[in-house]
Motif scaffolding. Structure first.
Motif, PDB file in Angstrom:
ATOM      1  N   GLU A 105       0.832  -1.211   0.000  1.00 42.14           N
ATOM      2  CA  GLU A 105       0.000   0.000   0.000  1.00 42.14           C
ATOM      3  C   GLU A 105       0.862   1.255   0.000  1.00 42.14           C
ATOM      4  N   ILE A 106       1.932   1.246   0.771  1.00 38.40           N
ATOM      5  CA  ILE A 106       2.835   2.408   0.797  1.00 38.40           C
ATOM      6  C   ILE A 106       3.440   2.622  -0.585  1.00 38.40           C
ATOM      7  N   ALA A 128       3.687   5.653  -5.597  1.00 40.97           N
ATOM      8  CA  ALA A 128       3.673   5.710  -7.060  1.00 40.97           C
ATOM      9  C   ALA A 128       2.583   6.644  -7.571  1.00 40.97           C
ATOM     10  N   ILE A 129       1.408   6.587  -6.960  1.00 42.52           N
ATOM     11  CA  ILE A 129       0.307   7.460  -7.382  1.00 42.52           C
ATOM     12  C   ILE A 129       0.666   8.924  -7.150  1.00 42.52           C
ATOM     13  N   ALA A 183      18.585  -6.059  -5.986  1.00 41.37           N
ATOM     14  CA  ALA A 183      18.588  -6.761  -7.282  1.00 41.37           C
ATOM     15  C   ALA A 183      17.545  -6.150  -8.218  1.00 41.37           C
ATOM     16  N   LEU A 184      16.382  -5.816  -7.685  1.00 44.56           N
ATOM     17  CA  LEU A 184      15.346  -5.204  -8.512  1.00 44.56           C
ATOM     18  C   LEU A 184      15.742  -3.805  -8.957  1.00 44.56           C
ATOM     19  N   TYR A 185      16.380  -3.035  -8.068  1.00 45.39           N
ATOM     20  CA  TYR A 185      16.833  -1.703  -8.471  1.00 45.39           C
ATOM     21  C   TYR A 185      17.926  -1.808  -9.526  1.00 45.39           C
ATOM     22  N   ALA A 186      18.817  -2.790  -9.378  1.00 42.22           N
ATOM     23  CA  ALA A 186      19.847  -3.025 -10.392  1.00 42.22           C
ATOM     24  C   ALA A 186      19.185  -3.364 -11.727  1.00 42.22           C
ATOM     25  N   GLY A 201       8.421  -0.923  -8.639  1.00 40.39           N
ATOM     26  CA  GLY A 201       7.347  -1.102  -7.661  1.00 40.39           C
ATOM     27  C   GLY A 201       7.646  -2.225  -6.683  1.00 40.39           C
ATOM     28  N   PHE A 202       8.088  -3.366  -7.199  1.00 39.21           N
ATOM     29  CA  PHE A 202       8.430  -4.482  -6.315  1.00 39.21           C
ATOM     30  C   PHE A 202       9.696  -4.182  -5.503  1.00 39.21           C
TER      31      PHE A 202
END
Length: 178
Positions: free
Chosen positions: A30-31, A36-37, A157-160, A74-75
């Motif tokens: 939710e945060i 993002a919104i 890892a996701l940011y990379a 997002g993840f």
């Protein structure tokens, strides 16, 4: 506003995220969604005030990469925010800051970039440093620390992934990528 002041504001803002996330009684998802919104609305208002709308047909060939990059971001937020809830803000953030090392590791593979001796030394030292921090702080209290560190590394890892994907996008400016 000069560049140094912008950097100071950015770092101070990012540095407080963990404190706020730990004290907001919403789930990490939710945060991330509300973040993002709010960001999308602010960016659209900014572009509207500057008289430059988001022209999707100008970026249509890059939309699939930008979409996957946005999903990864997002993840990334969800994992990072969850890491803050499992371990200390400092351990989660240190784990998250491993993302440049991941980018450095995969850039030669994906983009045929050559690694210099200096980069190899920095990679080894960063990895040793992370292991030392995890070994000293990660094991002392509970398995929650290890979960938090793992979530922080997952966020890294996701940011990379976001950084590496954005290297493939050539003709889209920074604000439109965001």
């Amino acid at each position: 506003m000069n560049a140094k002041l912008k950097i100071i504001i950015s770092v101070a803002t990012f540095g407080t995220i963990g404190i706020f996330v730990r004290n907001i009684s919403l789930s990490s998802g939710e945060i991330a969604l509300f973040r993002a919104i709010i960001a999308a609305v602010v960016i659209l208002i900014y572009k509207g005030l500057r008289g430059k709308g988001l022209l999707l047909w100008d970026i249509k060939k890059d939309i699939p990469i930008l979409f996957v990059s946005g999903v990864a971001m997002g993840f990334n937020w969800i994992l990072l925010f969850q890491a803050y809830k499992y371990t200390s803000v400092s351990l989660a953030t240190l784990s998250y800051y491993f993302s440049p090392v991941i980018v450095m590791l995969f850039s030669p593979i994906l983009f045929k970039e050559k690694m210099t001796i200096k980069q190899i030394i920095c990679f080894v030292m960063s990895t040793i440093g992370l292991i030392m921090v995890i070994g000293i702080s990660g094991m002392d209290e509970s398995s929650d620390n290890l979960i938090g560190i793992g979530l922080g590394l997952g966020a890294a890892a996701l940011y990379a992934t976001v950084v590496l994907l954005n290297k493939l996008v050539k003709d889209v400016n920074g604000i439109d990528r965001t």
